[in-house]
Motif scaffolding. Structure first.
Motif, PDB file in Angstrom:
ATOM      1  N   HIS A 129      69.460  -6.140  50.211  1.00  0.00           N
ATOM      2  CA  HIS A 129      69.004  -7.081  51.237  1.00  0.00           C
ATOM      3  C   HIS A 129      70.193  -7.628  52.022  1.00  0.00           C
ATOM      4  O   HIS A 129      70.509  -8.811  51.993  1.00  0.00           O
ATOM      5  N   SER A 130      70.841  -6.733  52.708  1.00  0.00           N
ATOM      6  CA  SER A 130      72.021  -7.079  53.469  1.00  0.00           C
ATOM      7  C   SER A 130      72.325  -5.895  54.388  1.00  0.00           C
ATOM      8  O   SER A 130      71.407  -5.191  54.805  1.00  0.00           O
ATOM      9  N   ARG A 131      73.596  -5.679  54.648  1.00  0.00           N
ATOM     10  CA  ARG A 131      74.012  -4.540  55.454  1.00  0.00           C
ATOM     11  C   ARG A 131      75.470  -4.238  55.164  1.00  0.00           C
ATOM     12  O   ARG A 131      76.284  -5.138  55.020  1.00  0.00           O
ATOM     13  N   PHE A 132      75.782  -2.964  55.039  1.00  0.00           N
ATOM     14  CA  PHE A 132      77.189  -2.583  54.999  1.00  0.00           C
ATOM     15  C   PHE A 132      77.342  -1.159  55.507  1.00  0.00           C
ATOM     16  O   PHE A 132      76.398  -0.370  55.507  1.00  0.00           O
ATOM     17  N   GLU A 133      78.543  -0.855  55.959  1.00  0.00           N
ATOM     18  CA  GLU A 133      78.889   0.475  56.444  1.00  0.00           C
ATOM     19  C   GLU A 133      80.072   0.969  55.638  1.00  0.00           C
ATOM     20  O   GLU A 133      81.049   0.253  55.443  1.00  0.00           O
ATOM     21  N   ASP A 134      79.976   2.191  55.170  1.00  0.00           N
ATOM     22  CA  ASP A 134      81.004   2.738  54.292  1.00  0.00           C
ATOM     23  C   ASP A 134      81.183   4.221  54.631  1.00  0.00           C
ATOM     24  O   ASP A 134      80.528   4.754  55.533  1.00  0.00           O
ATOM     25  N   GLU A 135      82.055   4.875  53.907  1.00  0.00           N
ATOM     26  CA  GLU A 135      82.225   6.318  54.030  1.00  0.00           C
ATOM     27  C   GLU A 135      82.339   6.896  52.635  1.00  0.00           C
ATOM     28  O   GLU A 135      83.154   6.437  51.822  1.00  0.00           O
ATOM     29  N   VAL A 136      81.496   7.878  52.332  1.00  0.00           N
ATOM     30  CA  VAL A 136      81.535   8.532  51.024  1.00  0.00           C
ATOM     31  C   VAL A 136      81.633  10.034  51.248  1.00  0.00           C
ATOM     32  O   VAL A 136      80.882  10.602  52.045  1.00  0.00           O
ATOM     33  N   GLU A 137      82.592  10.639  50.568  1.00  0.00           N
ATOM     34  CA  GLU A 137      82.812  12.078  50.731  1.00  0.00           C
ATOM     35  C   GLU A 137      83.022  12.452  52.196  1.00  0.00           C
ATOM     36  O   GLU A 137      82.605  13.517  52.653  1.00  0.00           O
ATOM     37  N   GLY A 138      83.618  11.528  52.959  1.00  0.00           N
ATOM     38  CA  GLY A 138      83.885  11.785  54.371  1.00  0.00           C
ATOM     39  C   GLY A 138      82.683  11.634  55.278  1.00  0.00           C
ATOM     40  O   GLY A 138      82.774  11.923  56.476  1.00  0.00           O
ATOM     41  N   ILE A 139      81.555  11.146  54.744  1.00  0.00           N
ATOM     42  CA  ILE A 139      80.332  10.990  55.528  1.00  0.00           C
ATOM     43  C   ILE A 139      80.041   9.505  55.695  1.00  0.00           C
ATOM     44  O   ILE A 139      80.049   8.756  54.702  1.00  0.00           O
ATOM     45  N   PRO A 140      79.748   9.019  56.902  1.00  0.00           N
ATOM     46  CA  PRO A 140      79.382   7.608  57.077  1.00  0.00           C
ATOM     47  C   PRO A 140      78.112   7.268  56.307  1.00  0.00           C
ATOM     48  O   PRO A 140      77.124   8.014  56.375  1.00  0.00           O
ATOM     49  N   LEU A 141      78.159   6.169  55.570  1.00  0.00           N
ATOM     50  CA  LEU A 141      76.989   5.645  54.852  1.00  0.00           C
ATOM     51  C   LEU A 141      76.602   4.325  55.493  1.00  0.00           C
ATOM     52  O   LEU A 141      77.436   3.425  55.606  1.00  0.00           O
ATOM     53  N   ILE A 142      75.347   4.211  55.900  1.00  0.00           N
ATOM     54  CA  ILE A 142      74.835   2.972  56.493  1.00  0.00           C
ATOM     55  C   ILE A 142      73.737   2.438  55.582  1.00  0.00           C
ATOM     56  O   ILE A 142      72.736   3.123  55.328  1.00  0.00           O
ATOM     57  N   CYS A 143      73.936   1.245  55.080  1.00  0.00           N
ATOM     58  CA  CYS A 143      72.947   0.592  54.220  1.00  0.00           C
ATOM     59  C   CYS A 143      72.330  -0.562  54.993  1.00  0.00           C
ATOM     60  O   CYS A 143      73.036  -1.461  55.439  1.00  0.00           O
ATOM     61  N   THR A 144      71.010  -0.546  55.156  1.00  0.00           N
ATOM     62  CA  THR A 144      70.331  -1.580  55.930  1.00  0.00           C
ATOM     63  C   THR A 144      69.121  -2.110  55.172  1.00  0.00           C
ATOM     64  O   THR A 144      68.207  -1.373  54.846  1.00  0.00           O
ATOM     65  N   GLY A 145      69.148  -3.397  54.873  1.00  0.00           N
ATOM     66  CA  GLY A 145      68.011  -4.041  54.217  1.00  0.00           C
ATOM     67  C   GLY A 145      67.674  -5.352  54.889  1.00  0.00           C
ATOM     68  O   GLY A 145      67.331  -6.324  54.219  1.00  0.00           O
TER      69      GLY A 145
END
Length: 419
Positions: A189-205
């Motif tokens: 229940h938040s938001r963050f942007e990351d990179e895993v294995e060179g791929i952008p990860l966008i988490c949106t709640g």
């Protein structure tokens, strides 16, 4: 002809023509489908309607029963401005497939693909991984968003699927990793942007659930409710995040009759709230503790009713600017209004009314002073606030009088509010 906006997916692969953008809403309903939360979801649907389609990144409902699914479907149908697709979250159990169809499927547009995978049970289903392999291997698929509910391991939170499960996902896209432009998830229940294995990860709640602290790096105070927009630009798939204002939805306010009735409902519910609290106090003084508890509970219920009605009408300022908006009302009350009515009451020999207004004016002056201090939100350091339960006078500071300076109420009865 099916005019439904909330799509029930019946085929593993859907071809969508004329789709060049997608809005994503995360976790609208897992904390309940009450009016207070649903106002955010309503605003998110309006914001997402600027895109060609909408994807809800899981947790549509608090529990997977027909009752809640029917509620979210009817609500979404009445407000959505485009076709809405869903992926299954951990709260979306039970009858999910009866309402929304397949748990694993792919949306193919002219220039990108969205592969929706079910990992609500913290494992990726083999059916979904095989579908991902099939879609990503296609020559006409160049850019892929892989969407699922629970995050893969990342640098921000531990609330994720296991490394082994992420390994199964990586194996599925394997040699075509370069086609995976984004990993997309919800659940948090938040938001963050990351990179895993060179791929952008966008988490949106942030599509309805209350924003919460999730780590020392991701505090609720730093995140707003929001919608994620994916769109094409110069042949590339890009994204942007749009924060939702606290005044993100206003349809009901545009109807004069409905606005009046909502205002009347707020007044009625708050009056009932106050009357029940008063009776609870009377019952407690007479030793009727169970009766007092009942009326406190009734009062709380009426307050939440009032909050729901008021939330439809409310037009709050941005949070950082909100405190200062309360100061003028307090100043007007203690400088003009209450003194004027107290004078009228005195002249017409109504001493109880005079006393009530005079005491309230003294308290409102203190309110205004504390609110002015609180406009510096980060610098506000009053540790304890004391309220006299006899007259409502408010005090702050390390030293507080043993008796209320307005009515003389004893300090041992003060209500203490500490942050």
């Amino acid at each position: 002809m099916n005019t439904s906006k909330m799509i029930k997916v019946t085929e593993p692969v859907l071809y969508l023509s004329g789709v060049h953008s997608m809005g994503v809403i995360g976790d609208p309903g897992c904390e309940g489908l009450g009016t207070y939360n649903m106002k955010v979801y309503a605003g998110a649907l309006e914001e997402s309607s600027h895109d060609d389609i909408t994807l809800i990144a899981g947790d549509l409902v608090p529990a997977g029963t027909k009752h809640y699914y029917q509620m979210i479907r009817e609500f979404t149908e009445s407000l959505a401005g485009n076709d809405v697709y869903c992926l299954r979250g951990n709260h979306d159990t039970g009858d999910y497939m009866d309402y929304f169809g397949r748990k694993n499927y792919a949306l193919l547009t002219e220039n990108f693909a969205v592969v929706v995978l079910d990992n609500a049970a913290r494992t990726f289903e083999e059916e979904g991984l095989e579908l991902l392999k099939e879609v990503i291997a296609r020559e006409d698929v160049k850019q892929v968003i892989v969407a699922f509910h629970i995050p893969v391991p990342n640098h921000f939170i531990a609330n994720s699927v296991s490394k082994e499960e992420f390994g199964r996902l990586k194996k599925a896209f394997g040699a075509w990793k370069d086609k995976v432009k984004y990993l997309l998830c919800g659940h948090v229940h938040s938001r963050f942007e990351d990179e895993v294995e060179g791929i952008p990860l966008i988490c949106t709640g942030g599509g309805g659930a209350m924003i919460e602290d999730v780590s020392k790096d991701i505090r609720a105070s730093d995140v707003e409710h929001h919608v994620v927009h994916f769109y094409e630009e110069d042949g590339y798939l890009r994204y942007k995040i749009t924060n939702l204002s606290e005044d993100c939805y206003s349809r009901e306010r545009a109807d004069p009759m409905l606005r009046q009735k909502l205002e009347e409902a707020v007044e009625g519910e708050l009056m009932a709230h106050f009357k029940y609290l008063m009776f609870s106090d009377r019952a407690k003084r007479r030793g009727k503790d169970k009766l007092a508890s009942l009326f406190r509970a009734l009062a709380a219920s009426e307050y939440y009713h009032a909050r729901n009605f008021y939330s439809v009408l409310d037009r709050p300022a941005p949070f950082a600017e909100s405190v200062e908006t309360f100061v003028p009302g307090e100043e007007f009350e203690y400088q003009y209004l209450y003194h004027m009515i107290a004078k009228y009451a005195r002249e017409h020999k109504n001493p109880l009314a005079e006393q009530a207004y005079t005491g309230a004016a003294a308290a409102e002056k203190e309110h205004a002073g504390l609110l002015k201090k609180a406009t510096d939100m980060d610098g506000f350091e009053e540790g304890a606030i004391y309220v006299c339960p006899i007259c409502g006078y408010i005090m702050a500071g390390k030293t507080v009088l043993e008796r209320c300076p307005v009515c003389g109420g004893p300090g041992r009865q003060y209500e203490v509010f500490e942050g």
